[in-house]
Design a protein around this motif. Sequence first.
Motif, PDB file in Angstrom:
ATOM      1  N   GLY A  93       8.014  -2.252  -0.042  1.00 43.27           N
ATOM      2  CA  GLY A  93       7.454  -1.567   1.044  1.00 43.27           C
ATOM      3  C   GLY A  93       6.249  -2.140   1.405  1.00 43.27           C
ATOM      4  N   PHE A  94       5.476  -3.027   0.783  1.00 40.82           N
ATOM      5  CA  PHE A  94       4.258  -3.831   1.492  1.00 40.82           C
ATOM      6  C   PHE A  94       4.429  -5.239   0.841  1.00 40.82           C
ATOM      7  CE2 PHE A  94       3.411   0.636   0.825  1.00 40.82           C
ATOM      8  CZ  PHE A  94       3.001   1.006   2.091  1.00 40.82           C
ATOM      9  N   CYS A  95       3.704  -6.139   1.486  1.00 40.65           N
ATOM     10  CA  CYS A  95       3.572  -7.522   1.193  1.00 40.65           C
ATOM     11  C   CYS A  95       2.152  -7.781   0.794  1.00 40.65           C
ATOM     12  CB  CYS A  95       4.011  -8.316   2.316  1.00 40.65           C
ATOM     13  SG  CYS A  95       4.543 -10.154   1.690  1.00 40.65           S
ATOM     14  N   ARG A  96       1.782  -8.762  -0.018  1.00 37.02           N
ATOM     15  CA  ARG A  96       0.474  -9.161  -0.364  1.00 37.02           C
ATOM     16  C   ARG A  96       0.541 -10.473   0.210  1.00 37.02           C
ATOM     17  NH1 ARG A  96       1.655  -7.666  -6.640  1.00 37.02           N
ATOM     18  NH2 ARG A  96       3.419  -8.805  -5.660  1.00 37.02           N
ATOM     19  N   ALA A  97      -1.015 -10.810   0.528  1.00 29.52           N
ATOM     20  CA  ALA A  97      -0.903 -12.394   1.168  1.00 29.52           C
ATOM     21  C   ALA A  97      -0.505 -13.365   0.080  1.00 29.52           C
ATOM     22  CB  ALA A  97      -2.491 -12.450   1.360  1.00 29.52           C
ATOM     23  N   ARG A  98      -0.530 -12.870  -1.101  1.00 24.76           N
ATOM     24  CA  ARG A  98      -0.081 -14.051  -2.017  1.00 24.76           C
ATOM     25  C   ARG A  98       1.451 -13.916  -2.229  1.00 24.76           C
ATOM     26  NH1 ARG A  98       0.865 -11.708  -7.478  1.00 24.76           N
ATOM     27  NH2 ARG A  98      -0.258  -9.830  -7.661  1.00 24.76           N
ATOM     28  N   ASP A  99       2.226 -13.130  -1.777  1.00 19.16           N
ATOM     29  CA  ASP A  99       3.838 -13.007  -1.768  1.00 19.16           C
ATOM     30  C   ASP A  99       4.323 -14.125  -0.897  1.00 19.16           C
ATOM     31  OD1 ASP A  99       3.490 -10.891  -3.817  1.00 19.16           O
ATOM     32  OD2 ASP A  99       3.836  -9.454  -2.028  1.00 19.16           O
ATOM     33  N   GLY A 100       5.514 -14.590  -1.269  1.00 21.81           N
ATOM     34  CA  GLY A 100       6.269 -15.265  -0.237  1.00 21.81           C
ATOM     35  C   GLY A 100       6.188 -16.552  -0.831  1.00 21.81           C
ATOM     36  N   MET A 117      14.047  -3.387   6.320  1.00 20.62           N
ATOM     37  CA  MET A 117      14.019  -2.157   6.870  1.00 20.62           C
ATOM     38  C   MET A 117      12.678  -2.009   7.626  1.00 20.62           C
ATOM     39  SD  MET A 117      16.759  -0.004   5.344  1.00 20.62           S
ATOM     40  CE  MET A 117      17.607  -1.258   6.161  1.00 20.62           C
ATOM     41  N   ASN A 118      12.616  -2.913   8.512  1.00 19.28           N
ATOM     42  CA  ASN A 118      11.317  -2.565   9.387  1.00 19.28           C
ATOM     43  C   ASN A 118      11.833  -2.049  10.648  1.00 19.28           C
ATOM     44  OD1 ASN A 118       9.656  -3.753   7.300  1.00 19.28           O
ATOM     45  ND2 ASN A 118      10.803  -5.414   7.545  1.00 19.28           N
ATOM     46  N   ASP A 119      10.785  -2.260  11.740  1.00 19.83           N
ATOM     47  CA  ASP A 119      11.038  -1.753  12.882  1.00 19.83           C
ATOM     48  C   ASP A 119      12.135  -2.733  13.503  1.00 19.83           C
ATOM     49  OD1 ASP A 119       9.429   0.305  12.783  1.00 19.83           O
ATOM     50  OD2 ASP A 119       7.659  -0.895  13.173  1.00 19.83           O
ATOM     51  N   ASP A 120      12.551  -2.308  14.836  1.00 21.20           N
ATOM     52  CA  ASP A 120      13.491  -3.224  15.412  1.00 21.20           C
ATOM     53  C   ASP A 120      13.126  -4.659  15.688  1.00 21.20           C
ATOM     54  OD1 ASP A 120      15.127  -0.979  15.898  1.00 21.20           O
ATOM     55  OD2 ASP A 120      14.526  -0.560  17.847  1.00 21.20           O
ATOM     56  N   SER A 121      11.898  -5.031  15.764  1.00 23.75           N
ATOM     57  CA  SER A 121      11.419  -6.429  16.152  1.00 23.75           C
ATOM     58  C   SER A 121      10.202  -6.747  15.125  1.00 23.75           C
ATOM     59  CB  SER A 121      10.956  -6.702  17.680  1.00 23.75           C
ATOM     60  OG  SER A 121       9.903  -6.132  17.843  1.00 23.75           O
ATOM     61  N   TRP A 122       9.921  -7.741  14.865  1.00 19.28           N
ATOM     62  CA  TRP A 122       8.893  -8.198  13.813  1.00 19.28           C
ATOM     63  C   TRP A 122       7.816  -8.962  14.806  1.00 19.28           C
ATOM     64  CZ3 TRP A 122       7.358  -6.847   9.120  1.00 19.28           C
ATOM     65  CH2 TRP A 122       6.424  -7.674   8.670  1.00 19.28           C
ATOM     66  N   GLU A 123       6.777  -8.493  15.078  1.00 14.86           N
ATOM     67  CA  GLU A 123       5.688  -9.163  15.961  1.00 14.86           C
ATOM     68  C   GLU A 123       5.132 -10.308  15.371  1.00 14.86           C
ATOM     69  OE1 GLU A 123       5.800  -8.086  19.125  1.00 14.86           O
ATOM     70  OE2 GLU A 123       7.209  -6.545  18.526  1.00 14.86           O
ATOM     71  N   PHE A 168       1.776 -12.970   4.404  1.00 14.22           N
ATOM     72  CA  PHE A 168       1.449 -11.846   5.269  1.00 14.22           C
ATOM     73  C   PHE A 168       1.126 -10.671   4.604  1.00 14.22           C
ATOM     74  CE2 PHE A 168       3.611  -7.828   6.832  1.00 14.22           C
ATOM     75  CZ  PHE A 168       3.130  -7.830   8.220  1.00 14.22           C
ATOM     76  N   GLU A 169       0.214 -10.017   5.046  1.00 14.26           N
ATOM     77  CA  GLU A 169      -0.430  -8.923   4.390  1.00 14.26           C
ATOM     78  C   GLU A 169      -0.117  -7.503   5.354  1.00 14.26           C
ATOM     79  OE1 GLU A 169      -3.754  -7.728   1.178  1.00 14.26           O
ATOM     80  OE2 GLU A 169      -4.253  -8.759   3.113  1.00 14.26           O
ATOM     81  N   GLY A 170       0.544  -6.458   4.596  1.00 18.62           N
ATOM     82  CA  GLY A 170       0.935  -5.150   5.215  1.00 18.62           C
ATOM     83  C   GLY A 170       2.499  -4.694   4.966  1.00 18.62           C
ATOM     84  N   LYS A 171       2.628  -3.817   5.803  1.00 16.27           N
ATOM     85  CA  LYS A 171       3.976  -3.162   5.586  1.00 16.27           C
ATOM     86  C   LYS A 171       5.254  -4.139   5.927  1.00 16.27           C
ATOM     87  CE  LYS A 171       6.398   0.476   8.030  1.00 16.27           C
ATOM     88  NZ  LYS A 171       6.441   1.623   8.800  1.00 16.27           N
ATOM     89  N   ARG A 172       5.992  -3.903   4.801  1.00 18.12           N
ATOM     90  CA  ARG A 172       7.214  -5.191   5.135  1.00 18.12           C
ATOM     91  C   ARG A 172       8.223  -4.632   4.210  1.00 18.12           C
ATOM     92  NH1 ARG A 172       9.316  -9.927   2.947  1.00 18.12           N
ATOM     93  NH2 ARG A 172      10.095 -11.418   4.446  1.00 18.12           N
ATOM     94  N   SER A 208      -3.576   4.032   0.234  1.00 15.76           N
ATOM     95  CA  SER A 208      -4.541   2.863   0.649  1.00 15.76           C
ATOM     96  C   SER A 208      -3.745   1.765   1.547  1.00 15.76           C
ATOM     97  CB  SER A 208      -5.253   2.129  -0.304  1.00 15.76           C
ATOM     98  OG  SER A 208      -4.245   1.455  -1.399  1.00 15.76           O
ATOM     99  N   TRP A 209      -2.474   1.535   0.812  1.00 18.73           N
ATOM    100  CA  TRP A 209      -1.557   0.522   1.597  1.00 18.73           C
ATOM    101  C   TRP A 209      -1.101   0.992   2.986  1.00 18.73           C
ATOM    102  CZ3 TRP A 209      -0.874  -4.419   0.629  1.00 18.73           C
ATOM    103  CH2 TRP A 209      -1.373  -4.975  -0.474  1.00 18.73           C
ATOM    104  N   ARG A 210      -0.786   2.295   3.142  1.00 17.10           N
ATOM    105  CA  ARG A 210      -0.200   2.951   4.628  1.00 17.10           C
ATOM    106  C   ARG A 210      -1.343   2.926   5.408  1.00 17.10           C
ATOM    107  NH1 ARG A 210       2.172   7.885   1.382  1.00 17.10           N
ATOM    108  NH2 ARG A 210       4.230   7.179   0.854  1.00 17.10           N
ATOM    109  N   GLN A 211      -2.681   2.840   4.840  1.00 12.30           N
ATOM    110  CA  GLN A 211      -3.877   2.961   5.879  1.00 12.30           C
ATOM    111  C   GLN A 211      -4.126   1.404   6.445  1.00 12.30           C
ATOM    112  OE1 GLN A 211      -6.857   4.572   3.229  1.00 12.30           O
ATOM    113  NE2 GLN A 211      -6.495   6.466   4.405  1.00 12.30           N
ATOM    114  N   ARG A 212      -3.699   0.438   5.279  1.00 12.84           N
ATOM    115  CA  ARG A 212      -3.945  -0.780   5.814  1.00 12.84           C
ATOM    116  C   ARG A 212      -2.721  -1.339   6.996  1.00 12.84           C
ATOM    117  NH1 ARG A 212      -4.880  -4.039   0.332  1.00 12.84           N
ATOM    118  NH2 ARG A 212      -5.092  -5.820   1.922  1.00 12.84           N
ATOM    119  N   ALA A 213      -1.711  -0.832   6.695  1.00 15.21           N
ATOM    120  CA  ALA A 213      -0.235  -1.319   7.242  1.00 15.21           C
ATOM    121  C   ALA A 213      -0.490  -1.081   8.601  1.00 15.21           C
ATOM    122  CB  ALA A 213       1.009  -0.775   6.627  1.00 15.21           C
TER     123      ALA A 213
END
Length: 213
Positions: A93-100, A117-123, A168-172, A208-213
């Motif tokens: 559901g979420f990605c940390r800066a250290r992921d990837g 499973m994100n929105d139609d486009s990735w900004e 990337f950090e946030g909802k992914r 806490s993660w939803r608030q940051r996403a």
Amino acid sequence: MLRLDALRATQVERDPFEYLIVKNFVDHEKLKGVLADYPAVPGPGSHPPVGLNISGHFKELIDELLGPSFQNIVEEKFDVDLTDRPTMYTVRGFCRARDGKIHTDSKTKIITVLLYMNDDSWESSTGRLRLLRNDSDLENYVAEVEPAGGTLLIFKRSDNSWHGHHPFEGKRRAVQLNWVIDQSVVDGEQGRHGFSSAIKRLFQPALSWRQRA
């Protein structure tokens, strides 16, 4: 729900390893229902289905991914016999800066499936998975996968199936499905992810993660 005809029509790329990408693999109208029923995860990382609310349209999606029609096409495309090979899947559901970080996936995996499973486009310019020619350079890539809703990536795991993305950090959101060599892999991996998921529920609330996403 899954556009299997689009998968059948997609050619497997073989440089530098075997992979294919299908945009809009999930029917656009049905994707809305899947996203509405996407399970809440307690934080970043991979979470096994045990402990998550797998229901509604999301469960229908998973059932199709685990069904024989999808497996048959994967076998045909990648010239691999998956008979009696176990499957396992995790939900992110979420990605940390250290992921990837660049990796190939473990040798216990045969086929990796990633369904975003994100929105139609990735900004964001980051968080886009890159398929790489080596283990050290994110700029030396053959394809970049936008993790927009419904995008499918399948690849055959090999010693050079390098992939990763810029921080990337946030909802992914993504579902990862693997065919693996035997049941002991499923038991070990799902147990490890399950323990991690339980710890995150205790110490890192999803709110806490939803608030940051």
